[in-house]
Design an enzyme around this catalytic site. Structure first.
Site, PDB file in Angstrom:
ATOM      1  N   LYS A 265       0.853  -1.185   0.000  1.00 30.44           N
ATOM      2  CA  LYS A 265       0.000   0.000   0.000  1.00 30.44           C
ATOM      3  C   LYS A 265       0.883   1.228   0.000  1.00 30.44           C
ATOM      4  CE  LYS A 265      -2.391   1.511   3.679  1.00 30.44           C
ATOM      5  NZ  LYS A 265      -3.489   1.625   4.685  1.00 30.44           N
TER       6      LYS A 265
ATOM      7  N   ASP B  74      -3.339   4.636  -1.080  1.00 31.92           N
ATOM      8  CA  ASP B  74      -4.085   5.172   0.055  1.00 31.92           C
ATOM      9  C   ASP B  74      -3.974   6.689   0.026  1.00 31.92           C
ATOM     10  OD1 ASP B  74      -5.349   5.740   2.390  1.00 31.92           O
ATOM     11  OD2 ASP B  74      -3.900   4.778   3.706  1.00 31.92           O
TER      12      ASP B  74
ATOM     13  N   GLU C  94      -7.772   3.570  -1.690  1.00 31.01           N
ATOM     14  CA  GLU C  94      -8.362   3.711  -0.367  1.00 31.01           C
ATOM     15  C   GLU C  94      -8.658   5.174  -0.051  1.00 31.01           C
ATOM     16  OE1 GLU C  94      -7.369   2.595   4.302  1.00 31.01           O
ATOM     17  OE2 GLU C  94      -5.945   2.067   2.724  1.00 31.01           O
TER      18      GLU C  94
ATOM     19  N   ASP D 221     -12.200   3.746   4.400  1.00 35.69           N
ATOM     20  CA  ASP D 221     -11.534   3.654   5.691  1.00 35.69           C
ATOM     21  C   ASP D 221     -12.217   4.607   6.660  1.00 35.69           C
ATOM     22  OD1 ASP D 221      -9.787   3.768   7.862  1.00 35.69           O
ATOM     23  OD2 ASP D 221      -8.013   4.258   6.706  1.00 35.69           O
TER      24      ASP D 221
ATOM     25  N   LYS E 291       1.037   5.396   0.122  1.00 34.91           N
ATOM     26  CA  LYS E 291       0.363   6.657   0.397  1.00 34.91           C
ATOM     27  C   LYS E 291       0.554   7.597  -0.798  1.00 34.91           C
ATOM     28  CE  LYS E 291      -0.718   5.806   4.796  1.00 34.91           C
ATOM     29  NZ  LYS E 291      -2.072   5.854   5.362  1.00 34.91           N
TER      30      LYS E 291
ATOM     31  N   GLY F 102      -4.104  -0.973   9.931  1.00 34.08           N
ATOM     32  CA  GLY F 102      -3.294  -0.723  11.114  1.00 34.08           C
ATOM     33  C   GLY F 102      -3.314   0.737  11.517  1.00 34.08           C
TER      34      GLY F 102
END
Length: 369
Positions: free
Chosen positions: A162, A189, A214, A239, A164, A291
């Site tokens: 993933k 994300d 995401e 999320d 960012k 997480g």
């Protein structure tokens, strides 16, 4: 189950490397740890994951500390509970503040597992002996540096990566990774860094065969995500928008996405996470466990929830050494290839390292009956 004592610890746990998102940079994980003691002498632990600044949810660390110390814990100490789920009714008067309530709910599940002689995963109905791990990589200075980091994590055994992203550090970065690793399970994300007007830019990401994007839009939005999902081939994962079972139901009704990142802390604890994954499973939505830069205590609950049958994608449950030189639990969470073995010991599955807990504690308060 009667709680006879509660202790709050405020921690500052140094990160091995600063963690950068579209909101800024963190050099240490600030969090609170809750320890509950029941009438039989069992010690149960939970973690309050709220950040110092309310950039992720409206909650923040000082607010959760005050809420727990002054309201939630005194109420808990006065009320016997038959099951961790009973805490939902006890604290039903509290609006939101899911992370504060999650600290209590998780500690209650730890106690419940100990009292019934089960591992945490068994106690919540988990079915897996291993869960697949993914890794989350903060925004990097250049595409080349991102490619290097991705290669290192793939070599370490992680299958799902993933990354960012934010405007200006998105398509070219992801394209570089895709060109270097054409078969990697890659997702982006955005942490709400985009707007619906960014559709042309986000649509370009369809070319990169991403597993998901995401939370591209607002943290409290479900309507515009539905409009965006209708225009994209890539699945959207929500999320911050999913904080309750009601949010998941609205998401399903509107078509706001196809995947839910279930964070135990964000939704209010293991009890709420179980309800959301059950709903998602019945309505064709995939789940995975996200997480919160958690300590080993928070990571134990992430591992447990990821054993539920509704969790179908690799999770943001990295090895502890990914973030910390020293954690507060032993043994540290480690990778077994691309998997993490689920603890079978009764309760949390890990021992709290009291010396490490004391080392990183900056404040403590005890609440008694």
């Amino acid at each position: 189950m009667q709680i006879v004592q509660a202790t709050l610890y405020r921690l500052s746990l140094p990160l091995k490397h600063p963690f950068t998102t579209s909101f800024g940079q963190m050099g240490a994980k600030q969090c609170l740890i809750l320890e509950l003691v029941d009438e039989l002498g069992h010690h149960g632990f939970g973690e309050g994951a709220a950040f110092e600044v309310p950039f992720y949810t409206p909650e923040f660390l000082d607010g959760d500390w005050a809420l727990l110390e002054r309201q939630l814990l005194p109420r808990l100490l006065k009320t016997p509970l038959a099951h961790p789920d009973d805490g939902d009714a006890l604290f039903s008067y509290v609006r939101h503040n899911e992370m504060a309530r999650a600290a209590i709910n998780c500690a209650l599940w730890d106690l419940f597992a100990q009292r019934t002689g089960q591992s945490l995963a068994q106690a919540i109905g988990g079915t897996k002996t291993q869960v697949e791990a993914g890794v989350s990589i903060g925004i990097q200075p250049s595409p080349a540096e991102l490619v290097t980091k991705v290669g290192n994590y793939l070599a370490a055994g992680y299958r799902r990566i993933k990354v960012k992203i934010k405007p200006g550090q998105d398509y070219d970065y992801l394209r570089a990774v895709r060109e270097a690793y054409p078969n990697a399970m890659l997702m982006a994300d955005a942490n709400s860094a985009y707007r619906l007007s960014d559709l042309p830019l986000l649509k370009r990401l369809d070319d990169l065969d991403l597993t998901m994007i995401e939370q591209p839009l607002g943290a409290d939005d479900l309507v515009e995500h539905a409009a965006l999902q209708a225009k994209l081939a890539t699945a959207l994962c929500l999320d911050e928008s999913i904080n309750s079972l009601a949010d998941a139901a609205t998401m399903a009704k509107l078509g706001s996405g196809r995947i839910i990142n279930v964070k135990v802390a964000r939704v209010g604890g293991l009890s709420a996470a179980k309800r959301i994954q059950n709903f998602a499973r019945q309505h064709g939505l995939e789940c995975w466990c996200g997480g919160m830069l958690a300590t080993g205590i928070g990571r134990a609950f992430d591992l447990a929830v990821a054993t539920l049958p509704g969790f179908t994608l690799p999770n943001d449950i990295s090895a502890a050494a990914r973030y910390f030189d020293q954690d507060i639990t032993t043994p540290p969470v480690t990778l077994n290839g691309a998997m993490i073995d689920v603890p079978t010991q009764v309760g949390l599955g890990f021992e709290v390292d009291q010396a490490a807990l004391a080392k990183f504690t900056t404040q403590t308060v005890q609440v008694n009956r």
